[in-house]
Design a protein around this motif. Structure first.
Motif, PDB file in Angstrom:
ATOM      1  N   GLU A  58      73.482  15.179  51.593  1.00  0.00           N
ATOM      2  CA  GLU A  58      72.909  16.288  50.833  1.00  0.00           C
ATOM      3  C   GLU A  58      73.582  16.431  49.467  1.00  0.00           C
ATOM      4  O   GLU A  58      72.909  16.594  48.446  1.00  0.00           O
ATOM      5  CB  GLU A  58      73.038  17.588  51.623  1.00  0.00           C
ATOM      6  N   TYR A  59      74.903  16.356  49.435  1.00  0.00           N
ATOM      7  CA  TYR A  59      75.600  16.526  48.160  1.00  0.00           C
ATOM      8  C   TYR A  59      75.466  15.295  47.261  1.00  0.00           C
ATOM      9  O   TYR A  59      75.425  15.432  46.039  1.00  0.00           O
ATOM     10  CB  TYR A  59      77.055  16.925  48.371  1.00  0.00           C
ATOM     11  N   ILE A  60      75.375  14.118  47.833  1.00  0.00           N
ATOM     12  CA  ILE A  60      75.108  12.926  47.020  1.00  0.00           C
ATOM     13  C   ILE A  60      73.730  13.066  46.379  1.00  0.00           C
ATOM     14  O   ILE A  60      73.550  12.794  45.192  1.00  0.00           O
ATOM     15  CB  ILE A  60      75.174  11.642  47.875  1.00  0.00           C
ATOM     16  N   SER A  91      78.101  19.781  34.809  1.00  0.00           N
ATOM     17  CA  SER A  91      77.173  20.752  35.389  1.00  0.00           C
ATOM     18  C   SER A  91      77.301  20.782  36.912  1.00  0.00           C
ATOM     19  O   SER A  91      77.352  21.851  37.524  1.00  0.00           O
ATOM     20  CB  SER A  91      75.740  20.393  34.980  1.00  0.00           C
ATOM     21  N   TYR A  92      77.380  19.609  37.511  1.00  0.00           N
ATOM     22  CA  TYR A  92      77.523  19.525  38.967  1.00  0.00           C
ATOM     23  C   TYR A  92      78.858  20.120  39.411  1.00  0.00           C
ATOM     24  O   TYR A  92      78.912  20.878  40.378  1.00  0.00           O
ATOM     25  CB  TYR A  92      77.413  18.065  39.413  1.00  0.00           C
ATOM     26  N   ALA A  93      79.919  19.804  38.691  1.00  0.00           N
ATOM     27  CA  ALA A  93      81.246  20.330  39.040  1.00  0.00           C
ATOM     28  C   ALA A  93      81.278  21.842  38.914  1.00  0.00           C
ATOM     29  O   ALA A  93      81.923  22.526  39.719  1.00  0.00           O
ATOM     30  CB  ALA A  93      82.316  19.705  38.150  1.00  0.00           C
ATOM     31  N   ASP A  94      80.583  22.383  37.923  1.00  0.00           N
ATOM     32  CA  ASP A  94      80.542  23.838  37.765  1.00  0.00           C
ATOM     33  C   ASP A  94      79.915  24.526  38.976  1.00  0.00           C
ATOM     34  O   ASP A  94      80.298  25.644  39.316  1.00  0.00           O
ATOM     35  CB  ASP A  94      79.767  24.226  36.495  1.00  0.00           C
ATOM     36  N   GLU A  95      78.993  23.862  39.624  1.00  0.00           N
ATOM     37  CA  GLU A  95      78.321  24.446  40.794  1.00  0.00           C
ATOM     38  C   GLU A  95      78.876  23.957  42.126  1.00  0.00           C
ATOM     39  O   GLU A  95      78.846  24.676  43.111  1.00  0.00           O
ATOM     40  CB  GLU A  95      76.822  24.128  40.750  1.00  0.00           C
ATOM     41  N   LEU A 100      82.353  17.532  44.965  1.00  0.00           N
ATOM     42  CA  LEU A 100      82.883  16.330  44.306  1.00  0.00           C
ATOM     43  C   LEU A 100      84.161  15.853  44.980  1.00  0.00           C
ATOM     44  O   LEU A 100      84.342  14.658  45.206  1.00  0.00           O
ATOM     45  CB  LEU A 100      83.159  16.603  42.824  1.00  0.00           C
ATOM     46  N   TYR A 101      85.038  16.793  45.303  1.00  0.00           N
ATOM     47  CA  TYR A 101      86.263  16.425  46.018  1.00  0.00           C
ATOM     48  C   TYR A 101      85.926  15.829  47.388  1.00  0.00           C
ATOM     49  O   TYR A 101      86.537  14.850  47.818  1.00  0.00           O
ATOM     50  CB  TYR A 101      87.182  17.633  46.202  1.00  0.00           C
ATOM     51  N   PHE A 102      84.967  16.435  48.051  1.00  0.00           N
ATOM     52  CA  PHE A 102      84.533  15.953  49.364  1.00  0.00           C
ATOM     53  C   PHE A 102      83.964  14.538  49.262  1.00  0.00           C
ATOM     54  O   PHE A 102      84.323  13.656  50.040  1.00  0.00           O
ATOM     55  CB  PHE A 102      83.495  16.925  49.945  1.00  0.00           C
TER      56      PHE A 102
END
Length: 189
Positions: A58-60, A91-95, A100-102
């Motif tokens: 899902e996150y990818i 933008s992705y990191a802000d949300e 991203l760490y995962f």
């Protein structure tokens, strides 16, 4: 508005998996963090492996959608494409910073199934095709793509970790300079 239980479980899971890792995170921990019963988790996910794989995929997919949204046309120059990729990551990191760490901490984990690994490799292919295009135009260093990806992605994650720890104060000006440094790290001058 209250989140649905599946969303609560996913949000709790990504934080725990990112911080503790797959093996040190238990279903009771996830249930406690999500404020649901452990049995509720099993209504949505067969087991912890199923949960981590669905979460990873899902996150990818969200990251790929963020990158591909308004991606510059083929005619755009390589630096314009780099700027887009970089700002999409911001933008992705802000949300979804924990995501991203995962993704980073689980991208090579034995718990990932074939579908998760294929999803991850399709993400890497986006970056790889950008790098190869830049190399064809003699704008990006002639190193293996994965080396260049690590140089930027590793720095990117480190930058955000230092912000979280309070070692760096995030400003637009600093982010712009950081983006230039990342470009300089992979580009031929």
């Amino acid at each position: 508005m209250q989140k649905d239980k599946r969303a609560q479980i996913l949000e709790a899971s990504v934080h725990l998996f990112a911080g503790r890792g797959f093996h040190a995170t238990t279903i009771p921990m996830i249930a406690d963090q999500a404020k649901v019963g452990a049995g509720t988790i099993y209504r949505y996910f067969e087991n912890k492996e199923t949960l981590v794989n669905e979460l990873f995929q899902e996150y990818i997919e969200k990251l790929k959608q963020t990158i591909l949204q308004n991606y510059p046309t083929e005619e755009a120059d390589v630096q314009t494409k780099f700027n887009h990729l970089f700002l999409a990551m911001v933008s992705y990191a802000d949300e979804h910073l924990q995501a991203l760490y995962f993704i980073d901490s689980h991208s090579n984990d034995h718990c990932l199934n074939a579908k998760s690994l294929a999803s991850y490799h399709s993400l890497l292919e986006l970056f790889d095709s950008f790098i190869k295009e830049g190399q064809e135009h003699n704008l990006i260093k002639p190193l293996p793509s994965y080396v260049l990806i690590v140089m930027v992605f590793g720095a990117f994650l480190g930058y955000y970790k230092f912000i979280q720890r309070g070692h760096i104060s995030a400003t637009d000006a600093l982010m712009e300079e950081f983006k230039k440094c990342c470009w300089d790290a992979i580009s031929l001058h």
